[in-house]
Design a protein around this motif. Structure first.
Motif, PDB file in Angstrom:
ATOM      1  N   ALA A 369      -1.701  -4.109 -14.367  1.00 46.42           N
ATOM      2  CA  ALA A 369      -2.645  -4.540 -13.326  1.00 46.42           C
ATOM      3  C   ALA A 369      -1.878  -5.069 -12.126  1.00 46.42           C
ATOM      4  O   ALA A 369      -2.100  -6.183 -11.662  1.00 46.42           O
ATOM      5  N   ASN A 370      -0.955  -4.256 -11.596  1.00 43.12           N
ATOM      6  CA  ASN A 370      -0.054  -4.732 -10.561  1.00 43.12           C
ATOM      7  C   ASN A 370      -0.245  -4.085  -9.200  1.00 43.12           C
ATOM      8  O   ASN A 370       0.533  -4.337  -8.278  1.00 43.12           O
ATOM      9  N   SER A 371      -1.259  -3.246  -9.036  1.00 48.18           N
ATOM     10  CA  SER A 371      -1.564  -2.701  -7.710  1.00 48.18           C
ATOM     11  C   SER A 371      -2.949  -2.044  -7.755  1.00 48.18           C
ATOM     12  O   SER A 371      -3.663  -2.134  -8.760  1.00 48.18           O
ATOM     13  N   ASP A 372      -3.298  -1.357  -6.655  1.00 48.33           N
ATOM     14  CA  ASP A 372      -4.686  -0.956  -6.443  1.00 48.33           C
ATOM     15  C   ASP A 372      -5.163   0.208  -7.296  1.00 48.33           C
ATOM     16  O   ASP A 372      -6.343   0.550  -7.261  1.00 48.33           O
ATOM     17  N   HIS A 373      -4.295   0.842  -8.057  1.00 45.43           N
ATOM     18  CA  HIS A 373      -4.730   1.885  -8.984  1.00 45.43           C
ATOM     19  C   HIS A 373      -5.527   1.317 -10.149  1.00 45.43           C
ATOM     20  O   HIS A 373      -6.302   2.025 -10.791  1.00 45.43           O
ATOM     21  N   TYR A 374      -5.316   0.019 -10.431  1.00 48.58           N
ATOM     22  CA  TYR A 374      -5.698  -0.552 -11.729  1.00 48.58           C
ATOM     23  C   TYR A 374      -7.190  -0.430 -12.022  1.00 48.58           C
ATOM     24  O   TYR A 374      -7.578   0.057 -13.091  1.00 48.58           O
ATOM     25  N   PHE A 375      -8.051  -0.879 -11.109  1.00 51.12           N
ATOM     26  CA  PHE A 375      -9.481  -0.882 -11.413  1.00 51.12           C
ATOM     27  C   PHE A 375     -10.061   0.531 -11.434  1.00 51.12           C
ATOM     28  O   PHE A 375     -11.044   0.790 -12.128  1.00 51.12           O
ATOM     29  N   PHE A 376      -9.432   1.451 -10.704  1.00 46.43           N
ATOM     30  CA  PHE A 376      -9.829   2.863 -10.836  1.00 46.43           C
ATOM     31  C   PHE A 376      -9.515   3.352 -12.247  1.00 46.43           C
ATOM     32  O   PHE A 376     -10.352   3.973 -12.908  1.00 46.43           O
ATOM     33  N   SER A 377      -8.301   3.066 -12.693  1.00 39.27           N
ATOM     34  CA  SER A 377      -7.880   3.500 -14.024  1.00 39.27           C
ATOM     35  C   SER A 377      -8.765   2.906 -15.109  1.00 39.27           C
ATOM     36  O   SER A 377      -9.119   3.580 -16.082  1.00 39.27           O
ATOM     37  N   GLU A 378      -9.151   1.638 -14.912  1.00 41.41           N
ATOM     38  CA  GLU A 378     -10.008   0.974 -15.887  1.00 41.41           C
ATOM     39  C   GLU A 378     -11.389   1.621 -15.961  1.00 41.41           C
ATOM     40  O   GLU A 378     -12.070   1.517 -16.989  1.00 41.41           O
ATOM     41  N   LYS A 379     -11.797   2.272 -14.896  1.00 39.16           N
ATOM     42  CA  LYS A 379     -13.099   2.953 -14.883  1.00 39.16           C
ATOM     43  C   LYS A 379     -12.980   4.440 -15.208  1.00 39.16           C
ATOM     44  O   LYS A 379     -13.904   5.209 -14.960  1.00 39.16           O
ATOM     45  N   GLY A 380     -11.825   4.837 -15.719  1.00 34.42           N
ATOM     46  CA  GLY A 380     -11.679   6.198 -16.205  1.00 34.42           C
ATOM     47  C   GLY A 380     -11.140   7.201 -15.207  1.00 34.42           C
ATOM     48  O   GLY A 380     -11.085   8.398 -15.498  1.00 34.42           O
ATOM     49  N   VAL A 381     -10.709   6.740 -14.037  1.00 28.91           N
ATOM     50  CA  VAL A 381     -10.142   7.651 -13.036  1.00 28.91           C
ATOM     51  C   VAL A 381      -8.665   7.866 -13.359  1.00 28.91           C
ATOM     52  O   VAL A 381      -7.898   6.897 -13.434  1.00 28.91           O
ATOM     53  N   PRO A 382      -8.212   9.098 -13.557  1.00 24.75           N
ATOM     54  CA  PRO A 382      -6.778   9.328 -13.790  1.00 24.75           C
ATOM     55  C   PRO A 382      -5.976   8.917 -12.557  1.00 24.75           C
ATOM     56  O   PRO A 382      -6.247   9.384 -11.453  1.00 24.75           O
ATOM     57  N   SER A 383      -5.006   8.033 -12.763  1.00 28.28           N
ATOM     58  CA  SER A 383      -4.332   7.401 -11.629  1.00 28.28           C
ATOM     59  C   SER A 383      -2.863   7.158 -11.925  1.00 28.28           C
ATOM     60  O   SER A 383      -2.494   6.788 -13.044  1.00 28.28           O
ATOM     61  N   PHE A 384      -2.039   7.339 -10.910  1.00 25.03           N
ATOM     62  CA  PHE A 384      -0.643   6.935 -10.926  1.00 25.03           C
ATOM     63  C   PHE A 384      -0.406   5.905  -9.828  1.00 25.03           C
ATOM     64  O   PHE A 384      -1.020   5.982  -8.754  1.00 25.03           O
ATOM     65  N   PHE A 385       0.485   4.968 -10.096  1.00 27.11           N
ATOM     66  CA  PHE A 385       0.998   4.057  -9.071  1.00 27.11           C
ATOM     67  C   PHE A 385       2.477   4.335  -8.920  1.00 27.11           C
ATOM     68  O   PHE A 385       3.247   4.190  -9.859  1.00 27.11           O
ATOM     69  N   PHE A 386       2.876   4.750  -7.724  1.00 26.91           N
ATOM     70  CA  PHE A 386       4.272   5.055  -7.408  1.00 26.91           C
ATOM     71  C   PHE A 386       4.919   3.874  -6.685  1.00 26.91           C
ATOM     72  O   PHE A 386       4.336   3.339  -5.737  1.00 26.91           O
ATOM     73  N   TYR A 387       6.136   3.490  -7.110  1.00 24.44           N
ATOM     74  CA  TYR A 387       6.976   2.643  -6.267  1.00 24.44           C
ATOM     75  C   TYR A 387       8.427   3.073  -6.425  1.00 24.44           C
ATOM     76  O   TYR A 387       8.845   3.521  -7.495  1.00 24.44           O
ATOM     77  N   THR A 388       9.184   2.963  -5.329  1.00 23.72           N
ATOM     78  CA  THR A 388      10.557   3.446  -5.322  1.00 23.72           C
ATOM     79  C   THR A 388      11.493   2.433  -5.959  1.00 23.72           C
ATOM     80  O   THR A 388      11.208   1.232  -6.014  1.00 23.72           O
ATOM     81  N   LEU A 389      12.629   2.930  -6.448  1.00 24.65           N
ATOM     82  CA  LEU A 389      13.616   2.114  -7.153  1.00 24.65           C
ATOM     83  C   LEU A 389      14.931   2.090  -6.376  1.00 24.65           C
ATOM     84  O   LEU A 389      15.299   3.070  -5.735  1.00 24.65           O
ATOM     85  N   GLY A 390      15.646   0.967  -6.491  1.00 22.96           N
ATOM     86  CA  GLY A 390      16.937   0.833  -5.845  1.00 22.96           C
ATOM     87  C   GLY A 390      16.842   0.075  -4.545  1.00 22.96           C
ATOM     88  O   GLY A 390      15.782  -0.326  -4.093  1.00 22.96           O
ATOM     89  N   GLY A 391      18.008  -0.118  -3.925  1.00 24.14           N
ATOM     90  CA  GLY A 391      18.047  -0.780  -2.634  1.00 24.14           C
ATOM     91  C   GLY A 391      18.303  -2.265  -2.756  1.00 24.14           C
ATOM     92  O   GLY A 391      17.718  -2.946  -3.593  1.00 24.14           O
ATOM     93  N   THR A 392      19.182  -2.760  -1.914  1.00 23.34           N
ATOM     94  CA  THR A 392      19.505  -4.193  -1.918  1.00 23.34           C
ATOM     95  C   THR A 392      19.118  -4.863  -0.598  1.00 23.34           C
ATOM     96  O   THR A 392      19.321  -6.055  -0.440  1.00 23.34           O
ATOM     97  N   THR A 393      18.573  -4.070   0.326  1.00 26.21           N
ATOM     98  CA  THR A 393      18.292  -4.630   1.651  1.00 26.21           C
ATOM     99  C   THR A 393      16.833  -5.032   1.816  1.00 26.21           C
ATOM    100  O   THR A 393      16.455  -5.568   2.851  1.00 26.21           O
ATOM    101  N   THR A 394      16.005  -4.767   0.825  1.00 28.75           N
ATOM    102  CA  THR A 394      14.587  -5.094   0.959  1.00 28.75           C
ATOM    103  C   THR A 394      14.296  -6.480   0.384  1.00 28.75           C
ATOM    104  O   THR A 394      14.902  -6.905  -0.596  1.00 28.75           O
ATOM    105  N   GLU A 395      13.380  -7.164   1.007  1.00 34.98           N
ATOM    106  CA  GLU A 395      12.910  -8.461   0.538  1.00 34.98           C
ATOM    107  C   GLU A 395      11.509  -8.288  -0.030  1.00 34.98           C
ATOM    108  O   GLU A 395      10.843  -7.278   0.219  1.00 34.98           O
ATOM    109  N   TYR A 396      11.040  -9.308  -0.740  1.00 37.67           N
ATOM    110  CA  TYR A 396       9.720  -9.225  -1.345  1.00 37.67           C
ATOM    111  C   TYR A 396       9.001 -10.547  -1.142  1.00 37.67           C
ATOM    112  O   TYR A 396       9.510 -11.598  -1.541  1.00 37.67           O
ATOM    113  N   HIS A 397       7.832 -10.495  -0.475  1.00 38.95           N
ATOM    114  CA  HIS A 397       7.039 -11.705  -0.199  1.00 38.95           C
ATOM    115  C   HIS A 397       7.884 -12.769   0.495  1.00 38.95           C
ATOM    116  O   HIS A 397       7.780 -13.958   0.183  1.00 38.95           O
ATOM    117  N   HIS A 398       8.696 -12.316   1.425  1.00 31.36           N
ATOM    118  CA  HIS A 398       9.632 -13.204   2.115  1.00 31.36           C
ATOM    119  C   HIS A 398       9.588 -12.912   3.610  1.00 31.36           C
ATOM    120  O   HIS A 398       9.342 -11.769   4.015  1.00 31.36           O
TER     121      HIS A 398
END
Length: 425
Positions: A369-398
Motif C-alpha cells: 500500500a505504498n502508492s496510488d495503484h493500491y486501491f485499484f488493485s484492492e478493487k480487482g483492477v490488475p495494476s503495476f507500480f513502477f519505480y526506478t532503482l539506483g542513483g545516489t543523487t536523489t533525495e526523498y521528502h527533503h
C-alpha cells in the motif's frame, strides 16, 4: 537487441532520431523544473500549491489534446490536512538552527511559540512504574521535552493519566539520528508543537529552547485529481490507465518548501510524455488510454482512493493500470510492485525487456500500500507500480529533492518499455 538496430538506420534518420530524443529530454527536464519551482510551492497545501499544480497539468492536458470526461479535467475531493505556512523558527541556547538542514516540523505539529527549559525524557517513563509516577508529579509548564525518535510514538501513547502532563508542555523536540531529515504530510494535529532535530545539530548540554511554529488543521481542504484520456479506435470502452501522483509536501513556514523533483515530478513528467505520444494520431491504440494525475498521495493515497470510490467509468473496464512514481534513476533497473500478484503480465514485461535490452534488471515485489495503484488493485483492477532503482543523487521528502539533482538515467528506456508493454497487452 534494440541498441543494435541503430546500425541499420540511414545517417540522416539516425541524426534526426537523436535530435528528437534530445529535444524530448529537454522538455522532460523543463516539465520537472516547472513542477518543482517555488511558484507551485512544493505542490502541497500551503498557498494552494496543489491547485496551482492542477491548473498547470490541465493546461498541459489541453495542449496535448487529451479529452476530458463530462465532468471536466478536474475531479474535486476533500481531505483533512495540517498546513504550515507561516513561522518556523528554532533556537537552542541562543544558536539559530536552519530549517530543512538542522530541523523540520513534524507533519502533525501543533501551533505555538515561546521558550522553555530543556527536559530530557527518561525512557524508563515508558516502562518503570516508579519513574512514571515521578514524571506525573513534575511541573512541565514552560518545559520543552526532548525525546529520541525511536521513543516518540511511545511517549504519545502513554496512558490517559499522563495526557494532561503532555498537553501542558511548551513543545517537544524529537532527536533524529539522521543522516537526513524526512518531511511528512499529516491529516491530524497534536496539541503541542513538535520539531524534529538532527542529532548532529543538537547539543547534549542544551538548556533553553526558543521556538515558533504556525500550523492550522484544515478538516475539509479541497483538492483535485486531474484526468484526461485518448479514445481508442476499436474498443473505446476498454481502458489502459496510466497514473502518477503530482502532489508533494509543500511548505513548512514561509521560506522552506519541498520541491519534490524525484517524488514525483519525475513520474508526472513521464505521464505527460506518454500522453503526448498516444495523443498523436499515428499512435492511437485500439483501446482507450486514460491519464490520471492524483493529489493527496502524500496524505495517505487520498486522491486515488476517492477515484476508486467515484470512478468516471466502471473499474472493470480497466484492462491494466500502470502507476509511475520515482522515475528519475534506473541504472540498477526497475522495481515492479504487484509483479508477483500478476505473474503473467510480469513475465511479459520481463520478456520484452530481455528482447529489447532496455534495463539491466526488472525486480518484482508483492502487494504493498505504498502508492496510488493500491486501491485499484484492492478493487480487482490488475495494476503495476513502477519505480526506478539506483542513483545516489536523489533525495526523498527533503528540501534538496531538486530538478538539478536528477540523472534521469533510464527515463527514455522505461518509457519505451511501457509503450511496448501497452502494445503487447
Amino acid at each position: 537487441m534494440l541498441r543494435h538496430r541503430w546500425l541499420y538506420l540511414p545517417f540522416a534518420l539516425l541524426l534526426f532520431c537523436f535530435q528528437a530524443q534530445a529535444q524530448d529530454m529537454a522538455r522532460v527536464r523543463q516539465t520537472i523544473q516547472d513542477l518543482s519551482s517555488p511558484n507551485l510551492h512544493g505542490r502541497g497545501y500551503a498557498f494552494k500549491g496543489d491547485s496551482l499544480a492542477a491548473d498547470y497539468l490541465q493546461k498541459q492536458f489541453t495542449a496535448i489534446g487529451l479529452r476530458s470526461f463530462p465532468t471536466g479535467y478536474q475531479q474535486p475531493f476533500t481531505l483533512p490536512v495540517n498546513i504550515l505556512d507561516n513561522r518556523l523558527r528554532l533556537e537552542v541556547d541562543g544558536k539559530t538552527l536552519v530549517p530543512g538542514v538542522d530541523f523540520i516540523a513534524h507533519g502533525a505539529t501543533g501551533s505555538g511559540a515561546g521558550e522553555g527549559r530543556v527536559y530530557e525524557i527518561d525512557t524508563l517513563v515508558l516502562q518503570d512504574v516508579d519513574v512514571a509516577q515521578q514524571f506525573l508529579t513534575n511541573n512541565l509548564r514552560n518545559k520543552v521535552l526532548v525525546v529520541q525518535q525511536r521513543h516518540f510514538q511511545g511517549l504519545l501513547e502513554l496512558p490517559e493519566p499522563f495526557q494532561p502532563q503532555l498537553k501542558s508542555v511548551a513543545a517537544i523536540i524529537v532527536r533524529q539520528p539522521g543522516p537526513k531529515l524526512m518531511g511528512t504530510v499529516r491529516g491530524e494535529q497534536l496539541p503541542f508543537p513538535v520539531l524534529e532535530v538532527l542529532e548532529k545539530a543538537w547539543s547534549r548540554k542544551a538548556k533553553k529552547v526558543t521556538f515558533a511554529v504556525d500550523a492550522r488543521l484544515e478538516p475539509n481542504y479541497r483538492s483535485q485529481n486531474v484526468i484526461g484520456f485518448v479514445p481508442g479506435k476499436v474498443k473505446p470502452d476498454s481502458f489502459v490507465v496510466v497514473t502518477a501522483h503530482y502532489d508533494h509536501l509543500g511548505h513548512q513556514g514561509k521560506d522552506l518548501y519541498f520541491p519534490g523533483a524525484h517524488d514525483n515530478a519525475s513520474g508526472t513528467a513521464m505521464l505527460l510524455e506518454l500522453a503526448r505520444y498516444y495523443a498523436q494520431p499515428q499512435n492511437t491504440p485500439d483501446f482507450s488510454i486514460a491519464f490520471m494525475a492524483f493529489a493527496g498521495e502524500e496524505a495517505g493515497l487520498v486522491g486515488s482512493r476517492f477515484y476508486t470510490e467515484h470512478p468516471l467509468f466502471p473499474l472493470p473496464q480497466i484492462k491494466f493500470l500502470l502507476n509511475l512514481d520515482l522515475m528519475s534513476t534506473g541504472e540498477d533497473g526497475l522495481m515492479v510492485v504487484n509483479g508477483s500478484v500478476f505473474p503473467k503480465q510480469f513475465s511479459l514485461l520481463q520478456r520484452l525487456n530481455q528482447q529489447l535490452g532496455y534495463l539491466t534488471q526488472i525486480k518484482s515485489r508483492g502487494k504493498a500500500a505504498n502508492s496510488d495503484h493500491y486501491f485499484f488493485s484492492e478493487k480487482g483492477v490488475p495494476s503495476f507500480f513502477f519505480y526506478t532503482l539506483g542513483g545516489t543523487t536523489t533525495e526523498y521528502h527533503h528540501p534538496n529533492d531538486k530538478p538539478e539533482t536528477l540523472p534521469l538515467t533510464k527515463f527514455k528506456e522505461v518509457m519505451a518499455l511501457i509503450q511496448d508493454f501497452v502494445r503487447a497487452l
